[in-house]
Design a protein around this motif. Structure first.
Motif, PDB file in Angstrom:
ATOM      1  N   UNK A 177     -14.662  -1.610   5.223  1.00 15.23           N
ATOM      2  CA  UNK A 177     -14.743  -0.869   6.479  1.00 15.23           C
ATOM      3  C   UNK A 177     -13.377  -0.341   6.897  1.00 15.23           C
ATOM      4  N   UNK A 178     -12.334  -1.121   6.642  1.00 10.61           N
ATOM      5  CA  UNK A 178     -11.003  -0.740   7.110  1.00 10.61           C
ATOM      6  C   UNK A 178     -10.434   0.456   6.359  1.00 10.61           C
ATOM      7  N   UNK A 179     -10.757   0.581   5.075  1.00  8.54           N
ATOM      8  CA  UNK A 179     -10.043   1.540   4.245  1.00  8.54           C
ATOM      9  C   UNK A 179     -10.289   2.991   4.627  1.00  8.54           C
ATOM     10  N   UNK A 180     -11.457   3.286   5.211  1.00  5.98           N
ATOM     11  CA  UNK A 180     -11.736   4.658   5.623  1.00  5.98           C
ATOM     12  C   UNK A 180     -11.643   4.833   7.129  1.00  5.98           C
ATOM     13  N   UNK A 181     -11.325   3.784   7.865  1.00  6.20           N
ATOM     14  CA  UNK A 181     -11.368   3.873   9.316  1.00  6.20           C
ATOM     15  C   UNK A 181     -10.059   3.549  10.007  1.00  6.20           C
ATOM     16  N   UNK A 182      -9.112   2.964   9.316  1.00  6.01           N
ATOM     17  CA  UNK A 182      -7.883   2.543   9.982  1.00  6.01           C
ATOM     18  C   UNK A 182      -6.704   3.270   9.376  1.00  6.01           C
ATOM     19  N   UNK A 183      -6.020   4.015  10.209  1.00 10.64           N
ATOM     20  CA  UNK A 183      -4.881   4.811   9.759  1.00 10.64           C
ATOM     21  C   UNK A 183      -3.585   4.014   9.910  1.00 10.64           C
ATOM     22  N   UNK A 184      -2.489   4.592   9.378  1.00 14.14           N
ATOM     23  CA  UNK A 184      -1.166   3.985   9.468  1.00 14.14           C
ATOM     24  C   UNK A 184      -1.212   2.581   8.875  1.00 14.14           C
ATOM     25  N   UNK A 185      -1.535   2.500   7.576  1.00 16.32           N
ATOM     26  CA  UNK A 185      -2.003   1.251   7.013  1.00 16.32           C
ATOM     27  C   UNK A 185      -0.932   0.342   6.431  1.00 16.32           C
ATOM     28  N   UNK A 186       0.327   0.656   6.525  1.00 14.58           N
ATOM     29  CA  UNK A 186       1.327  -0.200   5.914  1.00 14.58           C
ATOM     30  C   UNK A 186       2.569  -0.239   6.792  1.00 14.58           C
ATOM     31  N   UNK A 187       2.843  -1.397   7.368  1.00 13.17           N
ATOM     32  CA  UNK A 187       3.982  -1.533   8.268  1.00 13.17           C
ATOM     33  C   UNK A 187       5.291  -1.245   7.545  1.00 13.17           C
ATOM     34  N   UNK A 188       5.359  -1.606   6.258  1.00  7.61           N
ATOM     35  CA  UNK A 188       6.584  -1.331   5.492  1.00  7.61           C
ATOM     36  C   UNK A 188       6.813   0.173   5.349  1.00  7.61           C
ATOM     37  N   UNK A 189       5.733   0.921   5.142  1.00  9.80           N
ATOM     38  CA  UNK A 189       5.849   2.374   5.020  1.00  9.80           C
ATOM     39  C   UNK A 189       6.299   2.983   6.339  1.00  9.80           C
ATOM     40  N   UNK A 190       5.777   2.465   7.441  1.00 13.11           N
ATOM     41  CA  UNK A 190       6.191   2.957   8.751  1.00 13.11           C
ATOM     42  C   UNK A 190       7.679   2.742   8.953  1.00 13.11           C
ATOM     43  N   UNK A 191       8.147   1.562   8.598  1.00 10.96           N
ATOM     44  CA  UNK A 191       9.569   1.269   8.759  1.00 10.96           C
ATOM     45  C   UNK A 191      10.415   2.210   7.893  1.00 10.96           C
ATOM     46  N   UNK A 384     -28.931   1.568  20.847  1.00 12.90           N
ATOM     47  CA  UNK A 384     -29.037   1.948  19.431  1.00 12.90           C
ATOM     48  C   UNK A 384     -29.020   0.677  18.593  1.00 12.90           C
ATOM     49  N   UNK A 385     -30.177   0.218  18.130  1.00 16.43           N
ATOM     50  CA  UNK A 385     -30.212  -1.046  17.377  1.00 16.43           C
ATOM     51  C   UNK A 385     -29.553  -0.972  16.010  1.00 16.43           C
ATOM     52  N   UNK A 386     -29.445   0.227  15.425  1.00 15.87           N
ATOM     53  CA  UNK A 386     -28.871   0.384  14.081  1.00 15.87           C
ATOM     54  C   UNK A 386     -27.635   1.268  14.127  1.00 15.87           C
ATOM     55  N   UNK A 387     -26.697   0.938  14.995  1.00 17.89           N
ATOM     56  CA  UNK A 387     -25.529   1.801  15.194  1.00 17.89           C
ATOM     57  C   UNK A 387     -24.552   1.728  14.029  1.00 17.89           C
ATOM     58  N   UNK A 388     -24.159   0.517  13.628  1.00 17.05           N
ATOM     59  CA  UNK A 388     -23.135   0.356  12.595  1.00 17.05           C
ATOM     60  C   UNK A 388     -23.660  -0.538  11.474  1.00 17.05           C
ATOM     61  N   UNK A 419     -29.523   5.403   6.152  1.00 14.22           N
ATOM     62  CA  UNK A 419     -30.312   5.386   4.937  1.00 14.22           C
ATOM     63  C   UNK A 419     -29.572   4.875   3.717  1.00 14.22           C
ATOM     64  N   UNK A 420     -28.246   5.047   3.688  1.00 17.27           N
ATOM     65  CA  UNK A 420     -27.452   4.558   2.561  1.00 17.27           C
ATOM     66  C   UNK A 420     -26.565   3.383   2.944  1.00 17.27           C
ATOM     67  N   UNK A 421     -26.663   2.928   4.190  1.00 15.51           N
ATOM     68  CA  UNK A 421     -25.875   1.794   4.680  1.00 15.51           C
ATOM     69  C   UNK A 421     -24.386   2.075   4.483  1.00 15.51           C
ATOM     70  N   UNK A 422     -23.968   3.226   5.037  1.00 13.71           N
ATOM     71  CA  UNK A 422     -22.588   3.663   4.923  1.00 13.71           C
ATOM     72  C   UNK A 422     -22.068   4.063   6.304  1.00 13.71           C
ATOM     73  N   UNK A 423     -20.835   3.711   6.578  1.00 14.91           N
ATOM     74  CA  UNK A 423     -20.200   4.052   7.853  1.00 14.91           C
ATOM     75  C   UNK A 423     -19.483   5.394   7.667  1.00 14.91           C
ATOM     76  N   UNK A 424     -20.242   6.489   7.701  1.00 16.32           N
ATOM     77  CA  UNK A 424     -19.680   7.807   7.410  1.00 16.32           C
ATOM     78  C   UNK A 424     -19.673   8.679   8.659  1.00 16.32           C
ATOM     79  N   UNK A 425     -18.861   9.728   8.602  1.00 17.19           N
ATOM     80  CA  UNK A 425     -18.830  10.713   9.668  1.00 17.19           C
ATOM     81  C   UNK A 425     -20.034  11.651   9.562  1.00 17.19           C
ATOM     82  N   UNK A 426     -20.243  12.440  10.605  1.00 19.80           N
ATOM     83  CA  UNK A 426     -21.389  13.341  10.655  1.00 19.80           C
ATOM     84  C   UNK A 426     -21.380  14.337   9.509  1.00 19.80           C
ATOM     85  N   UNK A 427     -20.214  14.895   9.187  1.00 21.88           N
ATOM     86  CA  UNK A 427     -20.179  15.896   8.127  1.00 21.88           C
ATOM     87  C   UNK A 427     -20.593  15.298   6.783  1.00 21.88           C
TER      88      UNK A 427
END
Length: 466
Positions: A177-191, A384-388, A419-427
């Motif tokens: 879930x995190x890999x497609x939803x959380x940005x700025x993913x490495x504190x070392x890279x930020x530094x 919405x019972x089937x939100x995520x 239908x595919x049990x995926x946390x995807x955007x509308x597009x």
């Protein structure tokens, strides 16, 4: 797949994937019937209209915005909306402990706003992270976050919020879930990027997006109208009760309103529900959301599109002001708020009346610096019972078992978020619908590609051209 190009296709579900699949088929001359269980089309991408004392309010099912890297899909939406498709700017923040932080998190903003003790912990984590390994396959969400942000930021911003959102421990949630939803993913890279000559900044979320003047659901209202002009038939308020099949081919969809004959079926029914509908068993489950909508007697509540509420004891995970997307979402001189409350059918937060829930919401608003006395008393909830899709550790194998069970129906294609049990955007959901329609026309079995469409391990939103 059908042994030849189908003449009659039933599409189950009138959300983004289902409607786009139906349009793809109907404009190629296929007779299409769309079955929708709800009273309105759009699914979780729909918009609810509320007639209040001051005028009309509009509320989406969540925080939608149209972003895509697909030029043809953008062109379709622009054709459907015309001048009613606006360009908006996203401004989001994290609220925690009475402080306001930028979203996505940035190190510079943390240095400016965070307590000294937190920043001391971040500095210690940064010094220790050079010895840590990257994420291993099968890691938990907790390990994924901590290995990139450090323990201090994980414990501060992610742990309690994640537990509240998903209803399970972060150690039990998959890192997928995190890999497609959380940005700025490495504190070392930020530094590193703070050093002189570092070059390009870290990836982040799209700030600009397209949004319909009268709510996100207008995209799918216009899409449904175009679909009917193409000759398709739409039936709302119809519940699918079973599939009639022989020799691995579905020949009719059974409903509480009779049977609909077909040569193929495209389904956006939630994956575990479809498995059970066809006699199988599935342990996959979804996390539900209650959207608490309320009118506010003030022109603007805040400058923020939405606010992530990271305090674990606040009942909502996000606070949104629809007017920040389009001024037409509230009457002149008024505004509105929507709180996203994670819960499941049968929970106290799910069943509680709006009047009983409002005092708790009012207390949280006061903590956020919003005067609850501005609420007009006009409020309602949408559930919405089937939100995520709940991507607990081990979900991948269970998901594959579901597809294996459904594969015995050669002319059944599952697509879409549920239908595919995926946390995807509308597009991405719309692209799945296009792929499903094109696969039926071509007579190819492209189900595996549809199921894993847009599954790249990057923050997809950064690729938007809209």
């Amino acid at each position: 797949m059908p042994r030849s190009r189908p003449e009659r296709v039933v599409v189950i579900g009138a959300g983004p994937a289902g409607l786009t699949a139906a349009l793809t088929l109907a404009e190629r001359g296929v007779a299409v019937t769309v079955l929708e269980r709800g009273a309105a089309i759009g699914g979780l991408a729909g918009t609810t209209t509320f007639k209040g004392r001051a005028g009309t309010y509009r509320f989406d099912y969540g925080g939608h915005r149209f972003i895509t890297h697909n030029e043809s899909l953008l062109k379709l939406v622009e054709e459907l909306l015309g001048d009613d498709l606006l360009t908006a700017q996203r401004r989001s923040v994290i609220r925690l402990g009475g402080r306001v932080y930028e979203y996505p998190l940035s190190l510079a903003n943390l240095v400016k706003n965070a307590p000294a003790g937190m920043m001391a912990g971040v500095a210690r984590d940064l010094g220790a992270m050079a010895m840590k390994r990257e994420r291993r396959t099968g890691d938990s969400f907790a390990n994924w976050i901590e290995s990139r942000f450090g323990r201090t930021l994980y414990r501060t911003f992610f742990e309690g919020y994640t537990r509240k959102l998903w209803g399970i421990e972060p150690d039990d949630l998959s890192a997928d879930w995190a890999e497609q939803r959380i940005s700025l993913v490495d504190l070392r890279e930020v530094a590193r990027l703070l050093l002189p000559g570092a070059g390009k900044g870290p990836r982040t979320y799209a700030r600009s997006y397209r949004y319909p003047r009268h709510g996100f659901g207008v995209i799918f209202e216009r899409l449904a109208a175009r679909l009917e002009r193409a000759g398709a038939s739409l039936h709302a308020g119809v519940t699918v009760t079973g599939l009639a099949a022989r020799d691995g081919q579905i020949h009719a969809v059974e409903t509480d309103d009779g049977a609909f004959a077909c040569d193929a079926v495209i389904s956006t029914v939630p994956l575990p529900a479809m498995v059970r509908l066809t006699g199988g068993e599935s342990r996959l489950r979804f996390r539900g959301l209650r959207f608490f909508n309320m009118a506010m007697a003030v022109e603007n509540v805040s400058p923020f599109t939405w606010q992530y509420l990271s305090d674990p004891d606040m009942i909502a995970t996000r606070l949104q002001e629809p007017k920040r997307r389009s001024p037409e979402m509230a009457p002149p001189g008024m505004s509105s708020l929507m709180l996203e409350i994670p819960c499941d059918p049968g929970d106290d937060l799910w069943t509680m009346t709006d009047d009983a829930l409002f005092p708790r919401i009012a207390a949280d608003l006061e903590r956020l610096g919003i005067d609850p006395a501005l609420a007009t008393g006009e409020m309602f909830s949408v559930r919405a019972p089937n939100a995520y899709p709940l991507m607990a550790i081990g979900y991948e194998a269970e998901r594959q078992r579901a597809f294996t069970h459904l594969a015995r129906f050669e002319n059944l294609v599952q697509c879409g978020r549920q239908g595919t049990f995926r946390y995807v955007f509308t597009d991405a959901a719309m692209e799945m619908g296009q792929m499903a329609g094109e696969a039926l026309i071509a007579g190819d079995d492209r189900r595996a590609a549809i199921h894993d469409h847009r599954n790249e391990r990057t923050v997809i939103e950064t690729e938007s051209i809209a």
